[in-house]
Design an enzyme around this catalytic site. Structure first.
Site, PDB file in Angstrom:
ATOM      1  N   THR A   1      -0.238  -5.487   5.478  1.00  0.00           N
ATOM      2  CA  THR A   1      -0.552  -5.850   6.854  1.00  0.00           C
ATOM      3  C   THR A   1      -2.067  -5.992   6.989  1.00  0.00           C
ATOM      4  O   THR A   1      -2.833  -5.561   6.138  1.00  0.00           O
ATOM      5  CB  THR A   1      -0.042  -4.792   7.837  1.00  0.00           C
ATOM      6  OG1 THR A   1      -0.598  -3.512   7.492  1.00  0.00           O
ATOM      7  CG2 THR A   1       1.474  -4.713   7.807  1.00  0.00           C
TER       8      THR A   1
ATOM      9  N   GLY B   1       0.800  -1.213   0.000  1.00  0.00           N
ATOM     10  CA  GLY B   1       0.000   0.000   0.000  1.00  0.00           C
ATOM     11  C   GLY B   1       0.836   1.267   0.000  1.00  0.00           C
ATOM     12  O   GLY B   1       0.574   2.201  -0.760  1.00  0.00           O
TER      13      GLY B   1
ATOM     14  N   ASP C   1      -1.877  -6.041  13.856  1.00  0.00           N
ATOM     15  CA  ASP C   1      -2.734  -5.608  14.957  1.00  0.00           C
ATOM     16  C   ASP C   1      -3.725  -6.716  15.299  1.00  0.00           C
ATOM     17  O   ASP C   1      -4.189  -7.438  14.416  1.00  0.00           O
ATOM     18  CB  ASP C   1      -3.517  -4.343  14.575  1.00  0.00           C
ATOM     19  CG  ASP C   1      -2.600  -3.181  14.220  1.00  0.00           C
ATOM     20  OD1 ASP C   1      -2.162  -2.485  15.145  1.00  0.00           O
ATOM     21  OD2 ASP C   1      -2.324  -3.014  13.022  1.00  0.00           O
TER      22      ASP C   1
ATOM     23  N   ASP D   1      -8.641  -6.136   6.036  1.00  0.00           N
ATOM     24  CA  ASP D   1      -7.718  -5.343   5.244  1.00  0.00           C
ATOM     25  C   ASP D   1      -8.542  -4.312   4.479  1.00  0.00           C
ATOM     26  O   ASP D   1      -9.737  -4.154   4.726  1.00  0.00           O
ATOM     27  CB  ASP D   1      -6.862  -6.224   4.324  1.00  0.00           C
ATOM     28  CG  ASP D   1      -7.462  -6.427   2.942  1.00  0.00           C
ATOM     29  OD1 ASP D   1      -8.694  -6.651   2.855  1.00  0.00           O
ATOM     30  OD2 ASP D   1      -6.718  -6.352   1.952  1.00  0.00           O
TER      31      ASP D   1
ATOM     32  N   GLU E   1      -7.901  -3.719   0.774  1.00  0.00           N
ATOM     33  CA  GLU E   1      -7.595  -3.758  -0.656  1.00  0.00           C
ATOM     34  C   GLU E   1      -7.920  -5.062  -1.377  1.00  0.00           C
ATOM     35  O   GLU E   1      -8.178  -5.061  -2.593  1.00  0.00           O
ATOM     36  CB  GLU E   1      -6.100  -3.451  -0.884  1.00  0.00           C
ATOM     37  CG  GLU E   1      -5.684  -2.025  -0.637  1.00  0.00           C
ATOM     38  CD  GLU E   1      -5.372  -1.724   0.815  1.00  0.00           C
ATOM     39  OE1 GLU E   1      -5.478  -0.560   1.211  1.00  0.00           O
ATOM     40  OE2 GLU E   1      -5.032  -2.674   1.560  1.00  0.00           O
TER      41      GLU E   1
END
Length: 236
Positions: free
Chosen positions: A91, A21, A205, A180, A182
């Site tokens: 991530t 990203g 996270d 996420d 995307e």
């Protein structure tokens, strides 16, 4: 050939392109993992590079944050620049209680709260899924290396700060692994152009506990995931 958003020339991109990203993370990948990497596009500071990994040409380009940005760049890379395999390396936030920080997640499919794919699919629900060959190559490599990897559904959201406070419980009840922003769009654009796409992510996270990796820990985990992605798709 240039487009409104990519200033590269025809032939500048390799058939395999990694797709983080953050454009600065694209620079980091190029400088850390690729040999002889050259900047090939910097329009709007969305950096793109092409170099070599163990003798094989590889490109890397930032996608921006969220599905609209990801879809825009994926569309142009597939349609105009000869990219055949586009692999999101990023991530995610863990929803499943079985996931821990630093774990690898591969999006076999991607649910979403976005209406983007419905609009592309005439109002129907589109099953946004990974390319099987890319997925099997990456998962097979992880198994060969005894690397733990979770494979399943993720949830691509339009809202980082989601208004639905019960969302995580709903996702967990449906065995969705992680959040996420995307993957669902990437898989849909790849399907339209009959190209290959995969989303590989590191858990940065834990949604329920609020635990997260520090900036340095994120970078270390990201490096390991990127190296494994390159090795699995080019060496395995």
């Amino acid at each position: 050939m240039t487009t409104p958003h990519i200033s590269a020339k025809a032939g500048d991109f390799a058939e395999l392109c990694l797709f983080p990203g953050d454009p600065l993370r694209a620079r980091h990948i190029a400088e850390t993992h690729l040999d002889s990497a050259e900047l090939i596009s910097d329009t709007r500071n969305m950096l793109a590079f092409t170099g070599q990994f163990r003798g094989t040409p590889v490109s890397v380009m930032g996608s921006g944050m969220g599905m609209p940005s990801c879809a825009l760049y994926a569309q142009e890379l597939f349609q105009h620049f000869g990219v055949e395999r586009l692999v999101r390396v990023g991530t995610c936030g863990a929803v499943s209680a079985n996931l821990n920080l630093r774990d690898l997640v591969v999006a076999q499919g991607a649910c979403t709260d976005s209406s983007m794919n419905q609009k592309l699919f005439g109002g129907y629900d589109f099953a946004a899924i990974a390319d099987y060959k890319l997925l099997s190559e990456f998962v097979g490599y992880c198994q060969k290396k005894n690397q733990r990897v979770a494979v399943g559904n993720v949830f691509s959201t339009d809202s980082f700060y989601h208004p639905d406070k019960k969302l995580e419980s709903r996702l967990e009840a449906m065995n969705v692994l992680a959040l996420d922003m995307e993957a669902a769009a990437l898989y849909a654009v790849a399907a339209i152009h009959k190209k290959q796409a995969l989303a590989v992510m590191t858990v940065s996270d834990e949604i329920r506990t609020g635990n997260g990796l520090s900036a340095n820990e994120r970078q270390t985990a990201f490096n390991e995931m990127t190296k494994m992605t390159l090795e699995s798709l080019l060496v395995y």
